[in-house]
Design an enzyme around this catalytic site. Structure first.
Site, PDB file in Angstrom:
ATOM      1  CB  CYS A   1      -0.948   0.000   1.200  1.00 24.95           C
ATOM      2  SG  CYS A   1      -2.300  -1.188   1.077  1.00 24.95           S
TER       3      CYS A   1
ATOM      4  CE  LYS B   1       1.714  -5.354   9.606  1.00 23.49           C
ATOM      5  NZ  LYS B   1       0.450  -4.595   9.755  1.00 23.49           N
TER       6      LYS B   1
END
Length: 468
Positions: free
Chosen positions: A271, A332
């Site tokens: 994103c 992540k």
């Protein structure tokens, strides 16, 4: 009230959206042209790692509320239909959002809806992240095949964080709906009624442009916070301050807040990088440049390069022939997504500098191996760190914090940990015999190194496959 829902696209956003809409009681068909992926989903498995998602996919499929199909025509036969378009909008070579898949999908929907159900009412919901003005273009495509009384276009951007997407959908900070049709707005209220009834905020706007822009604006603000705290981390190292204490203090100011104030190796994922580039491209075309957003992109790229040079500095300035273990490959924790992950940029740079790399990630070894087959991917941490000169923490997986570091000190060639997430306890590492280097925490850096001479080397250097 149960509604007929079709989700076009079973990628990350589409699959989570479809499964969660079924979970709150709707009848959902997820449509995709990838028959291999559909076969996996039909058997109750999911092609991505996302905590909690497989359970609700399996449960709702068993209850008959969730189906997977490549038959769009049948899905379009419902007289009253909410159709979510959740196809990819990747970055085009010029930095803009590539909308070709979206408009191909919309054109197909328009033709087939006209043929299969010419008298019904369809709400086409744009879930994909798209530039301002896209919904108006979608409206024009539909209008070429369907009367305006038989459809409406709604902008309903997603705000799902990978690793906690199910939680984000079921307990959203806000649900944004942009449309000009009162009928469509009422339908969207019914669709999300189970969530709104729990007190979650519905943000309605009659300007679809506002809804489209909210997603980009949110990501720019969050990325800016990450970029700033990483710049402060570098300053902390220069002046002897501690970025963790700094973050805690400034985050107590409610105007700033604690979220996204964790220094690390730079942001990545599907994103932030893509959306910032698309927004800068859009602003440029409107002759309304956004120099802050441009600076965030540049700052993040520079920070990733500096992190590679930080590793060089901790290894006396030269990693040629050095054995380095990379712990964490996904961008992540909580996902197997390596898109624009900082670890990918780092691996590319270290390989160019002659390092010998091993790596381990609980879920992302396989996708990373497709990019860098020359790296030795281990099945466990101990195999990855055996006889290495340095261990680099790139992803904040909980299991890394809980490792038997005293034992690992006995299997490495050199007990050096470079923690680019500030994820570990420096004092515990020191007690186990490791030299420790963090980000923006010079008081804990008990490995003698000086990263400053390498900053000049880093400028302009990047060989990452995601850097183009």
């Amino acid at each position: 009230m149960m509604m007929n829902v079709c989700v076009l696209g079973t990628g990350y956003v589409g699959l989570v959206t479809g499964a969660c809409l079924a979970e709150i009681g709707h009848d959902v068909t997820c449509v995709d042209s990838d028959v291999d992926k559909l076969a996996v989903l039909t058997h109750g498995d999911i092609p991505i790692f996302e905590p909690g998602l497989q359970k609700i996919v399996q449960m709702n499929a068993e209850m008959g509320r969730l189906r997977f199909s490549d038959d769009l025509r049948s899905a379009l036969e419902a007289e009253e239909l909410v159709l979510f378009v959740a196809v990819g909008t990747p970055t085009a070579p010029d930095g803009s959002a590539d909308l070709s898949a979206l408009f191909n999908a919309v054109a197909t929907v328009a033709r087939q809806r006209s043929a299969r159900c010419p008298q019904g009412f369809m709400i086409l919901v744009v879930k994909s992240t798209v530039p301002v003005g896209t919904c108006k273009r979608v409206q024009a495509v539909l209008s070429s095949h369907l009367p305006g009384s038989q459809f409406a276009v709604v902008s309903n951007p997603e705000f799902l964080r990978e690793g906690c997407a199910v939680q984000d959908f079921m307990h959203p900070d806000r649900i944004v709906v942009g449309c000009t049709s009162p009928r469509a707005l009422m339908a969207m209220r019914r669709l999300y009624a189970p969530l709104i009834g729990r007190g979650h905020c519905l943000v309605e706007t009659d300007a679809v442009e506002t809804s489209e822009l909210i997603k980009y604006a949110s990501n720019v603000f969050l990325a800016t916070k990450i970029g700033l705290i990483n710049e402060f981390a570098r300053l902390c190292e220069a002046v002897g301050a501690d970025v963790v204490e700094l973050s805690r203090a400034i985050g107590l100011d409610h105007r700033i807040g604690v979220h996204c104030l964790v220094a690390g190796p730079g942001f990545g994922g599907s994103c932030f990088p893509k959306d910032l580039r698309a927004l800068v491209d859009l602003a440029g075309k409107q002759e309304r440049p956004m120099p802050i957003a441009e600076a965030v992109i540049a700052s993040n790229a520079e920070h990733k390069r500096i992190m590679a040079m930080k590793i060089c500095g901790a290894l006396d300035g030269d990693v040629q022939g050095m054995r380095i273990a990379i712990l964490g490959l996904s961008f992540k924790a909580g996902t197997d997504d390596i898109r624009e992950a900082p670890a990918i940029d780092l691996i590319a740079t270290l390989l160019d500098l002659g390092a010998i790399l091993s790596a381990y990630d609980p879920h992302a070894n396989t996708p990373a191996a497709r990019l860098f087959p020359e790296v030795d991917y281990a099945a466990c941490v101990e195999d990855a760190v055996s006889e290495v000169d340095a261990i680099v923490i790139m992803t904040e997986w909980a299991e890394f914090r809980d490792l038997d570091w005293e034992h690992l000190a006995s299997v490495v060639s050199q007990p050096l940990v470079i923690d680019l997430r500030n994820h570990l306890d420096p004092e515990r590492l020191a007690s186990c015999g490791f030299d420790y280097v963090g980000v923006g925490r010079p008081k804990f850096n008990n490995a003698a190194y000086d990263a400053v001479p390498f900053l000049a080397i880093s400028k302009g250097q990047s060989s990452s496959p995601s850097a183009a």
